[in-house]
Structure formats: C-alpha cells, structure tokens
Enzyme design. Structure first.
Site, PDB file in Angstrom:
ATOM      1  N   GLU A 157       0.934  -3.947  -1.834  1.00 36.78           N
ATOM      2  CA  GLU A 157       2.025  -3.312  -2.576  1.00 36.78           C
ATOM      3  C   GLU A 157       2.016  -3.549  -4.092  1.00 36.78           C
ATOM      4  O   GLU A 157       2.996  -4.002  -4.666  1.00 36.78           O
ATOM      5  CB  GLU A 157       3.373  -3.750  -1.979  1.00 36.78           C
ATOM      6  CG  GLU A 157       3.474  -3.447  -0.492  1.00 36.78           C
ATOM      7  CD  GLU A 157       4.780  -3.939   0.138  1.00 36.78           C
ATOM      8  OE1 GLU A 157       5.570  -4.598  -0.556  1.00 36.78           O
ATOM      9  OE2 GLU A 157       4.990  -3.656   1.330  1.00 36.78           O
ATOM     10  N   GLU A 177       0.640  -0.856   9.758  1.00 35.39           N
ATOM     11  CA  GLU A 177       1.957  -1.393  10.141  1.00 35.39           C
ATOM     12  C   GLU A 177       2.788  -0.288  10.783  1.00 35.39           C
ATOM     13  O   GLU A 177       3.968  -0.107  10.461  1.00 35.39           O
ATOM     14  CB  GLU A 177       2.684  -1.951   8.915  1.00 35.39           C
ATOM     15  CG  GLU A 177       1.887  -2.999   8.163  1.00 35.39           C
ATOM     16  CD  GLU A 177       2.624  -3.627   6.992  1.00 35.39           C
ATOM     17  OE1 GLU A 177       3.860  -3.446   6.879  1.00 35.39           O
ATOM     18  OE2 GLU A 177       1.963  -4.299   6.184  1.00 35.39           O
TER      19      GLU A 177
END
Ligand code: XIL
Length: 371
Positions: A157, A262
């Site tokens: 991220e 995910e």
C-alpha cells in the site's frame, strides 16, 4: 496423489451439486486446491489462533482445501519486532513449520507497511532512525524466512488512489525511493523468495497506472520484482470485472506474476471502497448497516455466488498470467469484515460459512471448471 484427488473431484462434481440442491450431505467435497491445480494455487489467510492450532475445524478445512497460507497479522512488523531490535518469530515459525509438514507454501505479509507498525516506530521522526529500523527489519526478517517462504509482500500500500505516492512515514522520511530500496534489501537478504508489490484498489485505472510506474522504476533500477498482488477486497454487485481484466493484462505485460492476495466480497453496506485499515464508517449504531444478523437472504447468497463465479471465470481465462488466488480468511466467522469498517457486524464475504460449511458461492466457484 494430488492429481488423483483432482480427477475424483471432477468426476464427483455433478453428484455433489445435485445433492446440495436437494439439501443432502455431500458424499465427497471437491477441493479448491485440486480443482484449480493446473491453473493457480489457492490460499487462505490464517489468524494467530488458527496458526497456533486452536481452531480445529479450520485446521481440517485448511489442510484439505488450500495449498498456500498467508498470516493474516502475525508477520506484520508490530508482531515480528514488538520492541526495537527484539524479534519474535514464534508464530511465524509455527506457520512455516506447519506449511512444510503439510506440503503447503507460505507468503510473508508484509515487510514494509505504514499500518500495524510497532508503537515505537510510529513515533520515529528522524530519517536516520527510520532508515535503521527499515534496513534492520527487512534484513533480519527476510533472512530469517529465506527458503521458508515462497514470497514476500515486500511493500504494502505505497500508493494513493490517484496513483501518486502515499505520504506514509516511509515516504515522508525516506523519500519515494523507499520502495525500490525495500526490494533491493529483500532481494539481498532473501535471494530464494519471490518479491511482490501489494495494494488494494490497484485494479482501478489511476492507481494501476501509479503501480505500473512504481514497478517499472524498480525494474529500471535493476532490482528484482516477481509479482504484483491485487488485494481484491470487493463489494457484492460492484466487482470491477473490466478493470480487473485490464489489470491482469497490463501487469503481466511487465513480465511479472499477477496474484489476488486478499480476496473477499463484502455483502454489507459501505460508503467507500478499498481497504484502508485506518478508515472507519460513521453512524455505526445504525442497524441498517447490519441487516443480516439472522442469516443471509437467498437472493444475496445467489448474487454472491454469481459474483464469485464471474470472477473465477475471469481468473481461468487468464490462468497463464495468474499464479495465486488467496482468500482473506478461512470462513465468514473469522473475516476481518465483521469488525471493519464498522465494528460488530455479521458479514458473509467468503466461500465457507460460520459452521465451516461450503456456501453456494463455493459450489459456483468449483463449477466454473466445468463450464
Ligand atoms: C487486516 C486483518 O485482517 C485484521 O485482522 C487487522 O486488524 C487489520 O488488517 N489490507 C491488508 C491486510 O494488507 O493486512 C489487512 O488485514 C486488510 C487490508
């Protein structure tokens, strides 16, 4: 043995689907890892409780269904280096031992991330101190798990939604090059692990363009990057299929593997997209935000199954470019989406229900192999 199980699963599939329709107990459950054996590996995230072997029902499901494991939290820096210079590898080691014993692989998640940092690291203000933490953390952890993990989410991220660099503690103190440097250090310390860049919403056009710039920059510096992880925290009825397909094509054109790291499809209302763990929704006492406490209506269950099926059809279409699909949790009861972005909700984002039983979405995913 795996191949045999795969064929058994396929041969038994019509009978199983029929039994489920009649609500009988399935005599033989096809298993995800075998059904998709020739396509991509199929993984799940494990909580610390599950890694410690304290969730027996999950344990048998995991051994049967999945061939790659990601620690949901246990290899984040706050757990691996709770005090400056003091590493705690106990749970991570348990996971790598368990995986080795059961013929599974482990993906390390994650070396460098602005969230879930140890408290002392969050308060670092000087470049030198952060650089020392950064170097030592990557070197120590990556070296410890070299040859024990398949790969690492080296950086998680690093991007804003518009594709620019996120002003995280790492970006602010170390500069934009921290991403390339993290990969360089990881490559030195763990030459036998694959190295991935992981993010959410990086299938969206602007963020995808930013990720492509970042990956090209790493490659341009002569540093190894093996894959990109698209987290895949999506919402029912709004899975961005076109952007996902474009992303698979554009990322793999860079010569790297694409993985969905995910995956979950949320069914509850939300007023923003993505998966920024520090973001919360307001008005959390509003009962309209938690509509399915008594169970998931059939229509929603069906839509979830349809979304998952469409997604897996897309994954299969591009199976040559996709190396792994990992679900973010074993069953609905464990999912982080029961607690985020609104605490205490009853969510249903995965393929197995709270009783560890396969949901219609599970059978829909398996059936994509027969279409
Ligand atoms: C989540 C875990 O599932 C939660 O248990 C924890 O409280 C917060 O983090 N993107 C990521 C994951 O990369 O590490 C996050 O996992 C979910 C969003």
């Amino acid at each position: 043995m795996k191949i045999t199980r795969f064929y058994l699963s396929i041969i038994a599939l019509p009978a199983i689907l029929n039994c489920t329709a009649q609500k009988k107990v399935a005599p033989l459950l096809p298993v995800l890892k075998d059904v998709f054996w020739n396509d991509f590996s199929v993984g799940t995230a494990l909580s610390a409780l599950q890694i410690e072997g304290r969730d027996h029902k999950a344990d048998s499901l995991v051994k049967k269904q999945f061939n790659v494991l990601t620690p949901e939290n246990s290899m984040k820096s706050m757990f691996l280096q709770p005090e400056w210079g003091k590493f705690d590898f106990r749970i991570g080691d348990r996971l790598t031992d368990y995986a080795a014993k059961n013929n599974m692989q482990v993906v390390g998640h994650t070396l460098i991330w602005h969230s879930q940092l140890p408290a002392y690291a969050q308060t670092i203000r000087s470049k030198d101190s952060l650089q020392a933490f950064f170097n030592n953390h990557i070197r120590t952890v990556a070296a410890h798990y070299d040859k024990k993990v398949l790969g690492w989410d080296v950086v998680n991220e690093a991007l804003n939604e518009d594709g620019t660099m996120r002003p995280s503690i790492f970006q602010r103190l170390l500069g934009d090059d921290f991403v390339t440097e993290a990969f360089r250090l990881a490559q030195e310390a763990s030459p036998n692990s694959e190295l991935y860049y992981n993010d959410y919403n990086n299938e969206q056009p602007a963020k995808r363009a930013g990720a492509i710039r970042l990956i090209k920059k790493i490659q341009g510096a002569g540093v190894r990057i093996d894959g990109v992880g698209i987290q895949g925290h999506w919402h029912i009825g709004k899975v961005p299929f076109d952007d996902i397909e474009k992303s698979i094509l554009e990322y793999s054109a860079l010569g790297i593997k694409v993985m969905f790291t995910e995956l979950d499809i949320e069914v509850l209302p939300r007023n923003f997209t993505g998966a920024e763990v520090n973001q919360r929704m307001r008005n959390t006492n509003d009962t309209a935000l938690n509509p399915y406490t008594a169970g998931l209506p059939d229509s929603v269950q069906k839509q979830l199954a349809d979304d998952y099926a469409q997604l897996f059809r897309l994954f299969l279409k591009h199976r040559d470019k996709i190396s792994r699909i990992t679900f973010w949790g074993v069953n609905d009861g464990q999912s982080w989406l029961n607690g985020w972005p609104v605490p205490g909700r009853t969510n249903y984002p995965l393929l197995f229900d709270r009783n560890y039983q396969p949901k219609p979405a599970y059978y829909a995913v398996i059936a994509t192999k027969q279409q």
